[in-house]
Design an enzyme around this catalytic site. Structure first.
Site, PDB file in Angstrom:
ATOM      1  N   GLU A 110       0.824  -1.211   0.000  1.00  0.00           N
ATOM      2  CA  GLU A 110       0.000   0.000   0.000  1.00  0.00           C
ATOM      3  C   GLU A 110       0.857   1.261   0.000  1.00  0.00           C
ATOM      4  O   GLU A 110       1.872   1.337   0.701  1.00  0.00           O
ATOM      5  CB  GLU A 110      -0.909   0.006   1.232  1.00  0.00           C
ATOM      6  CG  GLU A 110      -1.818  -1.198   1.245  1.00  0.00           C
ATOM      7  CD  GLU A 110      -3.162  -0.921   1.882  1.00  0.00           C
ATOM      8  OE1 GLU A 110      -3.324   0.135   2.510  1.00  0.00           O
ATOM      9  OE2 GLU A 110      -4.046  -1.773   1.730  1.00  0.00           O
ATOM     10  N   CYS A 136       3.350   8.636   0.774  1.00  0.00           N
ATOM     11  CA  CYS A 136       3.668   7.807   1.940  1.00  0.00           C
ATOM     12  C   CYS A 136       4.023   6.410   1.434  1.00  0.00           C
ATOM     13  O   CYS A 136       3.214   5.761   0.764  1.00  0.00           O
ATOM     14  CB  CYS A 136       2.477   7.768   2.901  1.00  0.00           C
ATOM     15  SG  CYS A 136       2.776   6.757   4.357  1.00  0.00           S
ATOM     16  N   CYS A 150      -2.164  -0.189  15.633  1.00  0.00           N
ATOM     17  CA  CYS A 150      -1.902  -0.098  14.192  1.00  0.00           C
ATOM     18  C   CYS A 150      -2.512  -1.295  13.463  1.00  0.00           C
ATOM     19  O   CYS A 150      -2.283  -2.449  13.837  1.00  0.00           O
ATOM     20  CB  CYS A 150      -0.393  -0.068  13.980  1.00  0.00           C
ATOM     21  SG  CYS A 150       0.108  -0.235  12.272  1.00  0.00           S
ATOM     22  N   CYS A 368      -2.593   7.333   9.010  1.00  0.00           N
ATOM     23  CA  CYS A 368      -1.527   6.688   9.785  1.00  0.00           C
ATOM     24  C   CYS A 368      -2.041   5.460  10.508  1.00  0.00           C
ATOM     25  O   CYS A 368      -3.063   5.502  11.187  1.00  0.00           O
ATOM     26  CB  CYS A 368      -0.973   7.649  10.823  1.00  0.00           C
ATOM     27  SG  CYS A 368      -0.015   8.961  10.096  1.00  0.00           S
TER      28      CYS A 368
END
Ligand code: SF4
Length: 393
Positions: A110, A136, A150, A368
């Protein structure tokens, strides 16, 4: 775990299976070894490098600066360009795009494009302009670090990415948006899937390719680490390197170990000692990232502790506050906006420059800590269409 570079150099006398030896990701020295085997003159290295890193050519057949017989020999030996390609795109209401990018072994990784940067930090004096775009980039498929907040951690570690797969994500996105190096300003943040310092060699090989061959300034790159101490110490001696961000997320070892098990191996004291070894360039600041988890690490007493902790670092620094991004099967809470603003104000009161990162692409799992190959999930049902935005001060 290997860096994935081992099979790239020629096993030259044996014919390779078609398309098994990607050229994208090799540096000039490695390209030179390959071309020497085919008795090509030295200037062919420049031509091949130009095709790979300036023209972003997709196929060896299209590298017409090389003679056809040399291209045919390379293809017969199993070489191909091997530039990763975008296979799926998800678009956020805020213009952020999340991509699934295919690798040579059929996996996906990703990558996120933020058309107006990822900063959104009110009053941030960094040189990353608000209107610059940011990519990113991921460094691994999955991640072994297991930060409890996460989504990527849920995958575990699948494998390291190669240098070509890391730099190739950048080129795939630049091509999609017709970005021209030298004309358009672009920032790179190595904050996607994975811990870059657990794939150190491939990550730094990718950085060198991006700087020396593709032409993106190192000053426009930032790498984030969860605190891999040997990686930070190696990074400190790199002549060419991105800026450094430390994913801190806690005011003390008790909280940090609970949400980041890596802290058992390298605690905050070791982290601070390692970070102090990194020589900063003029105007450079260390960034400390702090994901705010409601009721866990967002109290004003925590802000005071963070202030005391960071004053011990004794280097120019700033804190980026990131409101935790929800995801499936995650039981953390988002702190309320007033708590975020009070936490920021308290850090400033303690003499620590602190900024609230504007969340980007949260509705498409692009923010994030949300990257998890959620290919089948197009939108995040846990959030309203418009992402959380605390009131600007
Ligand atoms: S936050 Fe970063 S280091 Fe931690 S598990 Fe997620 S991807 Fe890995």
């Amino acid at each position: 775990m290997t860096s994935g570079r081992e099979n790239l150099l020629p096993i030259l006398d044996a014919p390779g299976s078609p398309g098994t030896r990607p050229l994208f990701g090799l540096n000039n020295q490695e390209l030179s070894v390959i071309l020497q085997h085919f008795e090509a003159p030295a200037y062919r290295v420049r031509q091949l490098s130009q095709a790979l890193y300036h023209n972003w050519t997709d196929s060896l057949d299209a590298v017409t600066t090389l003679p056809k017989n040399l291209r045919d020999q390379l293809i017969a030996a199993g070489y191909h360009i091997g530039l990763p390609s975008i296979v799926e795109t998800y678009t956020s209401v805020d213009g952020t795009e999340r991509y699934l990018i295919s690798t040579n072994d059929g996996q996906t990784v990703e990558t996120v494009w933020m058309p107006e940067g990822d900063d959104g930090e009110w009053g941030d004096g960094s040189d990353a302009g608000y209107h610059d775009s940011t990519i990113c980039v991921s460094s691994q498929i999955g991640c072994a670090v297991n930060c409890q907040f996460c989504l990527t951690a849920k995958l575990g570690i699948i494998r390291n990415l190669t240098a070509g797969e890391i730099a190739g994500q950048v080129v795939a996105v630049l091509k999609r948006h017709n970005v021209r190096i030298g004309r358009d300003r672009i920032n790179l943040v190595f904050m996607g899937m994975g811990e870059p310092f657990l794939n150190y060699d491939a990550f730094m090989d990718a950085v060198r390719l991006l700087v020396h061959e593709i032409g993106i300034a190192e000053s426009r790159m930032t790498v984030s680490t969860s605190g891999i101490m040997p990686g930070i110490l190696r990074f400190a001696s790199e002549p060419v390197r991105p800026k450094l961000a430390i994913s801190l997320n806690a005011p003390n070892d008790t909280v940090r170990t609970a949400i980041m098990p890596i802290n058992r191996k390298w605690d905050i004291q070791h982290l601070v000692a390692a970070v102090r070894q990194v020589p900063l360039r003029p105007k450079e600041k260390l960034t400390f990232e702090y994901v705010l988890l409601g009721g866990v690490n967002d109290q004003l007493a925590h802000a005071d502790e963070v202030g005391r902790l960071l004053r011990r670092v004794g280097r120019p620094l700033k804190v980026n506050l990131i409101v935790w991004n929800p995801g499936p099967l995650m039981s953390w809470e988002m702190p309320p906006p007033h708590q975020v603003m009070e936490f920021q104000a308290r850090l400033k009161h303690n003499g620590i420059p602190a900024f609230v990162r504007r969340p980007r692409g949260r509705d498409i799992y692009a923010a994030c800590g949300q990257l998890k190959q959620t290919g089948q999930v197009r939108t995040n049902p846990l959030l309203p269409a418009f992402p959380f935005l605390p009131e600007a001060p």
